[in-house]
Scaffold this motif. Sequence first.
Motif, short mmCIF file in Angstrom:
data_model
loop_
_atom_site.label_atom_id
_atom_site.label_comp_id
_atom_site.label_asym_id
_atom_site.label_seq_id
_atom_site.Cartn_x
_atom_site.Cartn_y
_atom_site.Cartn_z
N ARG A 148 53.93 35.39 19.74
CA ARG A 148 54.72 36.34 20.72
C ARG A 148 53.96 35.79 22.02
NH1 ARG A 148 54.27 42.74 21.87
NH2 ARG A 148 55.67 42.69 23.63
N ARG A 149 54.90 35.29 22.92
CA ARG A 149 54.75 34.96 24.40
C ARG A 149 54.19 36.31 25.15
NH1 ARG A 149 59.06 31.21 26.80
NH2 ARG A 149 57.62 30.85 28.28
N ILE A 150 53.12 36.24 25.75
CA ILE A 150 52.47 37.18 26.89
C ILE A 150 52.25 36.55 28.06
CG2 ILE A 150 51.89 38.88 24.82
CD1 ILE A 150 48.91 37.86 25.69
N PRO A 151 52.30 37.21 29.27
CA PRO A 151 52.15 36.51 30.23
C PRO A 151 50.69 36.01 30.47
CG PRO A 151 53.39 38.75 30.79
CD PRO A 151 52.85 38.66 29.47
N ASN A 152 50.37 35.03 31.27
CA ASN A 152 49.15 34.62 31.64
C ASN A 152 48.74 35.27 33.00
OD1 ASN A 152 46.58 33.20 31.33
ND2 ASN A 152 47.23 31.52 32.62
N GLY A 153 47.27 35.68 32.91
CA GLY A 153 46.83 36.36 33.89
C GLY A 153 46.15 37.54 34.08
N GLY A 154 46.14 38.08 32.70
CA GLY A 154 45.79 39.40 32.47
C GLY A 154 44.13 39.26 32.80
N ASP A 155 43.54 40.36 33.36
CA ASP A 155 42.11 40.69 33.45
C ASP A 155 41.52 41.01 31.93
OD1 ASP A 155 39.53 41.66 33.82
OD2 ASP A 155 40.01 41.84 36.04
N GLU A 156 40.91 40.24 31.23
CA GLU A 156 40.11 40.57 29.99
C GLU A 156 39.29 41.81 29.84
OE1 GLU A 156 41.15 39.39 26.90
OE2 GLU A 156 42.69 38.57 28.11
N LYS A 157 38.71 41.80 30.93
CA LYS A 157 37.85 42.94 30.85
C LYS A 157 38.73 44.47 31.21
CE LYS A 157 33.86 41.09 33.22
NZ LYS A 157 32.85 40.97 34.17
N LEU A 158 39.90 44.48 31.91
CA LEU A 158 40.48 45.53 32.10
C LEU A 158 41.05 45.73 30.74
CD1 LEU A 158 42.16 45.04 35.58
CD2 LEU A 158 40.46 46.94 35.01
N ARG A 159 41.65 44.82 30.17
CA ARG A 159 42.41 44.73 28.88
C ARG A 159 41.36 45.48 27.76
NH1 ARG A 159 46.89 42.04 27.33
NH2 ARG A 159 45.81 41.40 25.32
N LYS A 160 40.20 45.00 27.64
CA LYS A 160 39.24 45.59 26.59
C LYS A 160 39.03 46.98 26.90
CE LYS A 160 34.86 44.51 24.48
NZ LYS A 160 33.61 43.45 24.36
N ALA A 161 38.77 47.35 28.18
CA ALA A 161 38.33 48.93 28.50
C ALA A 161 39.75 49.73 28.28
CB ALA A 161 38.17 48.76 29.98
N PHE A 162 40.80 49.13 28.37
CA PHE A 162 42.07 49.99 28.12
C PHE A 162 42.14 50.11 26.82
CE2 PHE A 162 46.53 50.62 27.13
CZ PHE A 162 47.00 51.30 28.01
N TYR A 287 49.90 42.37 33.15
CA TYR A 287 50.21 41.46 31.97
C TYR A 287 49.64 41.75 30.50
CZ TYR A 287 50.51 38.71 36.52
OH TYR A 287 50.76 38.47 37.87
N SER A 288 50.03 43.04 30.21
CA SER A 288 49.66 43.37 29.02
C SER A 288 50.78 44.03 28.16
CB SER A 288 48.50 44.50 29.26
OG SER A 288 47.40 43.73 29.74
#
Length: 342
Positions: A148-162, A287-288
């Motif tokens: 599945r294609r997802i946009p590039n540019g997501g903040d991994e720290k924010l994504r992990k915390a969410f 971007y999530s």
Amino acid sequence: MKNNLQKQLLEICTEKEVLVAMDATPLKKGFRRLNAIYLLMKGVPKQIVHSSTNKSRKTFYTWIRRFLEYGIDGLINKPRPGRPRILQLIDTKNRLIELLDEPNRGKESYYTAIKIHAYLKEEFQIEFSYRTLLRYIHEEDYNLRIPRRIPNGGDEKLRKAFKIRLEKISKDDSNEIWFEDESGFEGDPRPRKKWTKRGKKSKLTYEGLHIRQNILGAICPKTGELTSIIFDYCDTDSFQALIDAIAEKTKKRSKDKKIILVLDNVSWHKTKSLNWHHISPLYLPPYSPDFNPIERLWLRIKADFFSNFISKNPEELINRITQAITYYCNNPEKIISLCRIG
């Protein structure tokens, strides 16, 4: 009058037990052996039974002897250990999984099963079939899927915390989580793969009218509930209508549960004039979209209801969308299975 052999056989077990064993035996060999014993139990002469087996006299009498000694089990083949599976070798197994998980650790940036087959044969100097490789890959719970294609540019720290926060919220029974998203449906959708006989060309007509409808929807993965509204375009007003519909559906439950709506960061989701009622918004990290399970529902609807479907006017497109949404509203278990959190 029963002969001596017939009496001996019937002392071991009954005719009915032999018939049951004949039906249950997985191999043809066992069936033929037990069938011969059954005929002897019925009083058929040994010479006639022997000739029907198409086996040597020695083999035939061995069957009788084994039955008299061990009963039914004596005529049923037991599983025999074969040679060790060639891909069970630790080095080969580990290398295979490495190539499946991280193709760049091999000679290629992308591995098909054919390439992996050739690579393993060359690296370990072993011979095994392509079908053996496929069977082993499936046994290791790997399936061929389109990423599945997802946009590039997501903040991994924010994504992990969410992700950690979402897991914590979902485990709390005092919370009821909904997920919202918008999707567009076209009258001339992209053609999808279909089974076509070799030598024939698969064709699909299109209208070229650029008919399009937008749908705003929200799901509750725990209950399988779906609320949606069809609009020509998405803005604050259309989104407010969806909020109102969700609020009405969850009004009674809101006394005991906190209703949380997970959604992305488009502008009309953050308009100050919105009336959220008893709903608490929870915004996804930038971007999530992969954290929003309703995305999987849109993909499933487009695959099942819009593959090679052409609408000649907006009414036909709206009717098709309505048909798809109604199906999932009437089958909440489909949403529960498809849209699990995590």
